[in-house]
Write a protein that holds these residues in place. Structure first.
Motif, PDB file in Angstrom:
ATOM      1  N   ASN A  27       0.836  -1.211   0.000  1.00  0.00           N
ATOM      2  CA  ASN A  27       0.000   0.000   0.000  1.00  0.00           C
ATOM      3  C   ASN A  27       0.859   1.244   0.000  1.00  0.00           C
ATOM      4  O   ASN A  27       1.397   1.635   1.026  1.00  0.00           O
ATOM      5  CB  ASN A  27      -0.916   0.006   1.222  1.00  0.00           C
ATOM      6  N   LEU A  28       0.989   1.872  -1.150  1.00  0.00           N
ATOM      7  CA  LEU A  28       1.744   3.122  -1.249  1.00  0.00           C
ATOM      8  C   LEU A  28       0.826   4.294  -1.610  1.00  0.00           C
ATOM      9  O   LEU A  28       1.269   5.333  -2.070  1.00  0.00           O
ATOM     10  CB  LEU A  28       2.850   2.983  -2.313  1.00  0.00           C
ATOM     11  N   SER A  29      -0.468   4.096  -1.401  1.00  0.00           N
ATOM     12  CA  SER A  29      -1.421   5.140  -1.750  1.00  0.00           C
ATOM     13  C   SER A  29      -1.263   6.393  -0.914  1.00  0.00           C
ATOM     14  O   SER A  29      -1.716   7.464  -1.285  1.00  0.00           O
ATOM     15  CB  SER A  29      -2.855   4.615  -1.597  1.00  0.00           C
ATOM     16  N   LEU A  30      -0.602   6.247   0.257  1.00  0.00           N
ATOM     17  CA  LEU A  30      -0.426   7.398   1.141  1.00  0.00           C
ATOM     18  C   LEU A  30       0.612   8.370   0.597  1.00  0.00           C
ATOM     19  O   LEU A  30       0.716   9.501   1.061  1.00  0.00           O
ATOM     20  CB  LEU A  30      -0.016   6.934   2.540  1.00  0.00           C
ATOM     21  N   MET A  31       1.410   7.946  -0.377  1.00  0.00           N
ATOM     22  CA  MET A  31       2.462   8.806  -0.892  1.00  0.00           C
ATOM     23  C   MET A  31       1.911   9.880  -1.815  1.00  0.00           C
ATOM     24  O   MET A  31       0.931   9.675  -2.510  1.00  0.00           O
ATOM     25  CB  MET A  31       3.496   7.982  -1.667  1.00  0.00           C
ATOM     26  N   GLN A  32       2.584  11.020  -1.840  1.00  0.00           N
ATOM     27  CA  GLN A  32       2.194  12.105  -2.730  1.00  0.00           C
ATOM     28  C   GLN A  32       3.322  12.425  -3.697  1.00  0.00           C
ATOM     29  O   GLN A  32       3.583  13.564  -4.009  1.00  0.00           O
ATOM     30  CB  GLN A  32       1.803  13.335  -1.903  1.00  0.00           C
ATOM     31  N   GLY A  33       4.021  11.416  -4.144  1.00  0.00           N
ATOM     32  CA  GLY A  33       5.079  11.621  -5.107  1.00  0.00           C
ATOM     33  C   GLY A  33       6.430  11.145  -4.608  1.00  0.00           C
ATOM     34  O   GLY A  33       6.633  10.880  -3.425  1.00  0.00           O
ATOM     35  N   GLU A  34       7.360  11.044  -5.542  1.00  0.00           N
ATOM     36  CA  GLU A  34       8.685  10.537  -5.236  1.00  0.00           C
ATOM     37  C   GLU A  34       9.482  11.475  -4.333  1.00  0.00           C
ATOM     38  O   GLU A  34      10.290  11.038  -3.529  1.00  0.00           O
ATOM     39  CB  GLU A  34       9.447  10.282  -6.542  1.00  0.00           C
ATOM     40  N   VAL A  35       9.260  12.780  -4.478  1.00  0.00           N
ATOM     41  CA  VAL A  35       9.987  13.731  -3.624  1.00  0.00           C
ATOM     42  C   VAL A  35       9.620  13.523  -2.171  1.00  0.00           C
ATOM     43  O   VAL A  35      10.483  13.455  -1.280  1.00  0.00           O
ATOM     44  CB  VAL A  35       9.690  15.192  -4.044  1.00  0.00           C
ATOM     45  N   CYS A  36       8.322  13.405  -1.903  1.00  0.00           N
ATOM     46  CA  CYS A  36       7.863  13.168  -0.540  1.00  0.00           C
ATOM     47  C   CYS A  36       8.464  11.890   0.021  1.00  0.00           C
ATOM     48  O   CYS A  36       8.963  11.870   1.150  1.00  0.00           O
ATOM     49  CB  CYS A  36       6.339  13.090  -0.511  1.00  0.00           C
ATOM     50  N   LYS A  37       8.419  10.820  -0.765  1.00  0.00           N
ATOM     51  CA  LYS A  37       8.955   9.538  -0.310  1.00  0.00           C
ATOM     52  C   LYS A  37      10.445   9.642  -0.009  1.00  0.00           C
ATOM     53  O   LYS A  37      10.930   9.121   1.001  1.00  0.00           O
ATOM     54  CB  LYS A  37       8.688   8.452  -1.357  1.00  0.00           C
ATOM     55  N   ALA A  38      11.183  10.321  -0.858  1.00  0.00           N
ATOM     56  CA  ALA A  38      12.627  10.461  -0.664  1.00  0.00           C
ATOM     57  C   ALA A  38      12.951  11.264   0.592  1.00  0.00           C
ATOM     58  O   ALA A  38      13.855  10.905   1.355  1.00  0.00           O
ATOM     59  CB  ALA A  38      13.250  11.131  -1.888  1.00  0.00           C
ATOM     60  N   VAL A  39      12.192  12.336   0.819  1.00  0.00           N
ATOM     61  CA  VAL A  39      12.440  13.181   1.990  1.00  0.00           C
ATOM     62  C   VAL A  39      12.164  12.406   3.274  1.00  0.00           C
ATOM     63  O   VAL A  39      12.949  12.449   4.235  1.00  0.00           O
ATOM     64  CB  VAL A  39      11.564  14.458   1.938  1.00  0.00           C
ATOM     65  N   ILE A  40      11.054  11.679   3.301  1.00  0.00           N
ATOM     66  CA  ILE A  40      10.710  10.910   4.499  1.00  0.00           C
ATOM     67  C   ILE A  40      11.722   9.795   4.735  1.00  0.00           C
ATOM     68  O   ILE A  40      12.117   9.519   5.870  1.00  0.00           O
ATOM     69  CB  ILE A  40       9.282  10.354   4.389  1.00  0.00           C
ATOM     70  N   CYS A  41      12.175   9.152   3.673  1.00  0.00           N
ATOM     71  CA  CYS A  41      13.191   8.097   3.824  1.00  0.00           C
ATOM     72  C   CYS A  41      14.502   8.676   4.343  1.00  0.00           C
ATOM     73  O   CYS A  41      15.246   8.010   5.074  1.00  0.00           O
ATOM     74  CB  CYS A  41      13.408   7.374   2.497  1.00  0.00           C
ATOM     75  N   LEU A  42      14.777   9.918   3.986  1.00  0.00           N
ATOM     76  CA  LEU A  42      15.968  10.578   4.509  1.00  0.00           C
ATOM     77  C   LEU A  42      15.835  10.780   6.018  1.00  0.00           C
ATOM     78  O   LEU A  42      16.790  10.572   6.768  1.00  0.00           O
ATOM     79  CB  LEU A  42      16.167  11.924   3.811  1.00  0.00           C
ATOM     80  N   GLU A  43      14.638  11.156   6.460  1.00  0.00           N
ATOM     81  CA  GLU A  43      14.435  11.315   7.905  1.00  0.00           C
ATOM     82  C   GLU A  43      14.518   9.971   8.622  1.00  0.00           C
ATOM     83  O   GLU A  43      15.083   9.869   9.713  1.00  0.00           O
ATOM     84  CB  GLU A  43      13.088  11.977   8.204  1.00  0.00           C
TER      85      GLU A  43
END
Length: 228
Positions: A27-43
């Motif tokens: 379930n990746l429906s909560l994502m709002q794009g690759e930038v968001c995913k990358a930023v959160i993964c950085l945190e």
């Protein structure tokens, strides 16, 4: 405040690993794009490596609201099997209440000791103080005692819990450690404390994760006993 042994390459490597793990999630429906995913993964990577992270700058970079970012962060951690953690020092910095840090640390230590002392011996081994909701409630109670304003909703989102759980968990520290967490108008009958502790079992805990919850409608529960 950065660990000198942690390099940028190490952070990037951990972030990339988190992205890879998420790519296999159902379930990746909560994502709002690759930038968001990358930023959160950085945190997520900086948390794992215990490096301070500027969440406010990350939220701006992600293009999301703070509430949406916090929810996505908690959801992504759950998807890859990580637990939300809260650092008292980082909370103090983020909420502008650095002087509370020592009070929160002392209060949590005192609460743990008194809680364990009040439990029947067979139950002490199953007490679990690792959940971030305990850090969050201790921080909130100390802020109230010292007349400092903190955003309770933001604190709840950061610890990845519901408002009902947050409200129920915060009653036990006031009862057991009124000298650290309480304020005069909230003082309770000491005779009620023992009953609250013995009733604070997961089997009796029924949280309402959705909707508004009145503080007056929630029993004094603390949910410290481990499941399984």
């Amino acid at each position: 405040m950065r660990d000198a042994s942690v390099t940028a390459e190490m952070v990037i490597f951990e972030a990339a690993r988190a992205i890879t793990e998420l790519s296999g999630a159902a379930n990746l429906s909560l994502m709002q794009g690759e930038v968001c995913k990358a930023v959160i993964c950085l945190e997520i990577a900086t948390n794992k490596l215990q490096v301070l992270f500027d969440r406010q700058s990350a939220i701006k970079l992600s293009g999301m609201s703070e509430k949406a970012y916090n929810r996505s962060f908690n959801a992504m951690q759950n998807l890859i099997g990580l637990k939300t953690t809260l650092d008292i020092r980082e909370l103090g910095i983020q909420f502008g209440c650095v002087r509370l840090i020592c009070f929160v640390q002392k209060g949590l230590s005192l609460y743990k000791d008194r809680f364990l002392a009040a439990l029947p011996a067979p139950r002490r081994a199953s007490a679990d103080f690792s959940r971030p909701v305990f850090t969050a409630t201790a921080f909130y109670l100390c802020a109230k005692r010292h007349k400092l304003k903190v955003d309770k909703i933001k604190l709840i989102e950061l610890c990845g819990t519901s408002e009902s759980e947050f409200t129920s968990v915060r009653h036990a520290p006031v009862s057991l450690c009124f000298d650290v967490f309480g304020i005069a108008k909230e003082k309770k009958d000491p005779k009620a404390v023992k009953g609250q502790l013995l009733d604070a079992l997961p089997s009796k805990r029924k949280y309402e994760d959705d909707g508004d919850v009145s503080e007056d409608s929630i029993d004094d529960e603390d949910g410290l006993e481990k499941m399984g």
